[in-house]
Design an enzyme around this catalytic site. Sequence first.
Site, short mmCIF file in Angstrom:
data_model
loop_
_atom_site.label_atom_id
_atom_site.label_comp_id
_atom_site.label_asym_id
_atom_site.label_seq_id
_atom_site.Cartn_x
_atom_site.Cartn_y
_atom_site.Cartn_z
N ASP A 31 23.36 -9.85 -7.05
CA ASP A 31 23.14 -10.92 -6.09
C ASP A 31 24.23 -10.90 -5.03
OD1 ASP A 31 22.56 -13.96 -5.27
OD2 ASP A 31 20.97 -13.29 -6.60
N HIS A 82 24.56 -17.93 -3.57
CA HIS A 82 23.31 -17.76 -4.32
C HIS A 82 23.61 -17.25 -5.72
CE1 HIS A 82 19.34 -15.77 -5.16
NE2 HIS A 82 18.88 -16.83 -4.51
N ASN A 92 8.84 -16.32 -3.21
CA ASN A 92 8.72 -17.73 -2.85
C ASN A 92 7.68 -18.02 -1.77
OD1 ASN A 92 10.71 -18.33 -4.65
ND2 ASN A 92 12.29 -18.75 -3.14
N SER A 121 14.21 -17.70 -7.66
CA SER A 121 15.56 -17.19 -7.92
C SER A 121 16.23 -17.94 -9.05
CB SER A 121 16.43 -17.30 -6.67
OG SER A 121 16.21 -16.24 -5.78
#
Length: 588
Positions: A271, A306, A398, A464
């Site tokens: 990430d 994130h 998403n 996520s």
Amino acid sequence: MPFWDHDTRRTRRFAIHSLLEENGEQENMKPQACVSINRIWFVGGMRALLAIAAATTTGSAVAASASTTSDTSDPSRAEMISASQTHAASVGGDHDKAFARSRVFVTLARGVTVTNGRVALEPTLGDPPAAVQLINAALDRCPRASLLELYRPFNATLAAQIGLDRGFVLHAASPDDLNALVNELSPHTTIVESIELIAAGRAHDDRAVPFQSTNGPFSPPNDELYPLQYALENRGQEIWGVEGIPHADIRGALAWTITRGSSDVTIAILDSGVSLSHPDIAHALTEGRNFTSGNTDDVDDAWVSHGTHIAGIIGAEPNNLIGTAGLAPGCKIMPIRVLDRFGFTFEDWVAQGIMYATDHGATVLNISLGFPTASSVLRNAITYAHEHGVVICASSGNISSDPIGFPARLPETIAVGATNNRDENAGFTSPGPEMTIAAPGRDIYSSWDTNSQPDTYVRRSGTSFATPHVVAGVALIQTIRPDLSPEQIRWALTSTAHDIDQPGWDEVSGAGRLNVYRALKAAQQLPMARNPLCQADFNNDHSVDFLDIQAFLEAVSNQDMTADFRADGQIDFFDVVAFMQVFQRGCG
């Protein structure tokens, strides 16, 4: 040369010159950028690739193999190359498009090496052909262009089998320079085996919403925000104005009665990095790596956060009176930085992160990002991890109107959708036939640390943040059953999932919403893998002694199918006889 459709396994044929003629482009185009091209048959190479990609729905390799065995620098004798889709994953706008077109993945023929960004042949192959000189001359005309070597995995044999040992990234200063280089390199098919467009991607998340403290009642554990962690324990509490349904959760609190994880299990988060200073997750961190820049040690997530949010869902320290509680706080977290400070990434960054994590002991990967296509560099990295027994979990995406992205769409990967505190599918989840399972992903509170909001907590939504719930569940299973294969762990997760929405499997929630407690119980019941080299070593402690007899008789008493030595589906006296015969022979 065929265009290979990775998803439908059909072949199509395209001729770049015909596409260009339709677009009114002719052979007498002006030389592009820093490369001087006298003869251009592959006119407007990268633009042609983009035109083909726009006309197709799936991605593929840009193969550069010729119909003749002789190499030539004459474009008129080279095979027409095909193309792959070049959309940036979940991104839009001119900046994102340029980001997606700044590099390609090049596979060189066996025996071809790269030194200081330039092509060479192994000494045993003799003098380099004219093609090598022409390729290097093209690179030299672009001072900022270079062939970049990927991370080389430890298992060189497997890497060679699946093509990870000959891959390089060709990077140029601009899309025009890259376009010109593709034009010059593609005809030399005895040196350049294939060229693939690398997709750009980004994280699958929504926006961050700061936490506003409430002075409501708390329940164990004593972390301040635990009452808002409906994913772990849903008592019907209201989350951001929505009243929950009791038990619409993953049974996290019950799972803790079995295990909270072990430091023997390492979870790699591929990430934006992870905060090194956040007090709720510092205890869990182990050494990682950065693949977004030359500073490989820089894994601190100071811009996007994130990865820090994901790390908190997995491993936030419980019972410290602050923040949240992670589902697997006893496990180690390896931060692998593959997202830049704007939240964007490339396939080659992610692929290298996957290989590095696999080589350095990670047993489960969290990949909360996606691409619309997958080139061989990403596919082969996933294969490398899977062949080493690593469980790979990835967010589906998403945008509900989009298909599941890569790598979630790959068969080795557990694809994760999102639910809310009422056991409803989150409306943003990208659906598809590859969906494996769902987990809470709407209004998830967890750790956060940026320059503007240091060491705090926010609420975020996205697949996520559903994915780390599944990842932490996998880590708990690996804690109690480190012998299980990725396929067995997938079965434990899906066979115990709570069915939601439509009866049975569906494209939005897969097998249903994750139930970690039931998955752990199912994993406990799976047969232990006996030592294939010595069946007498029943307890797998690398010695044959009375403890093996004791373990076997206990398995017989519990009707554990690992005691079925005759493999007839029954556990009886004849299995005892069979085991004692094996035991008497020992491991000699």
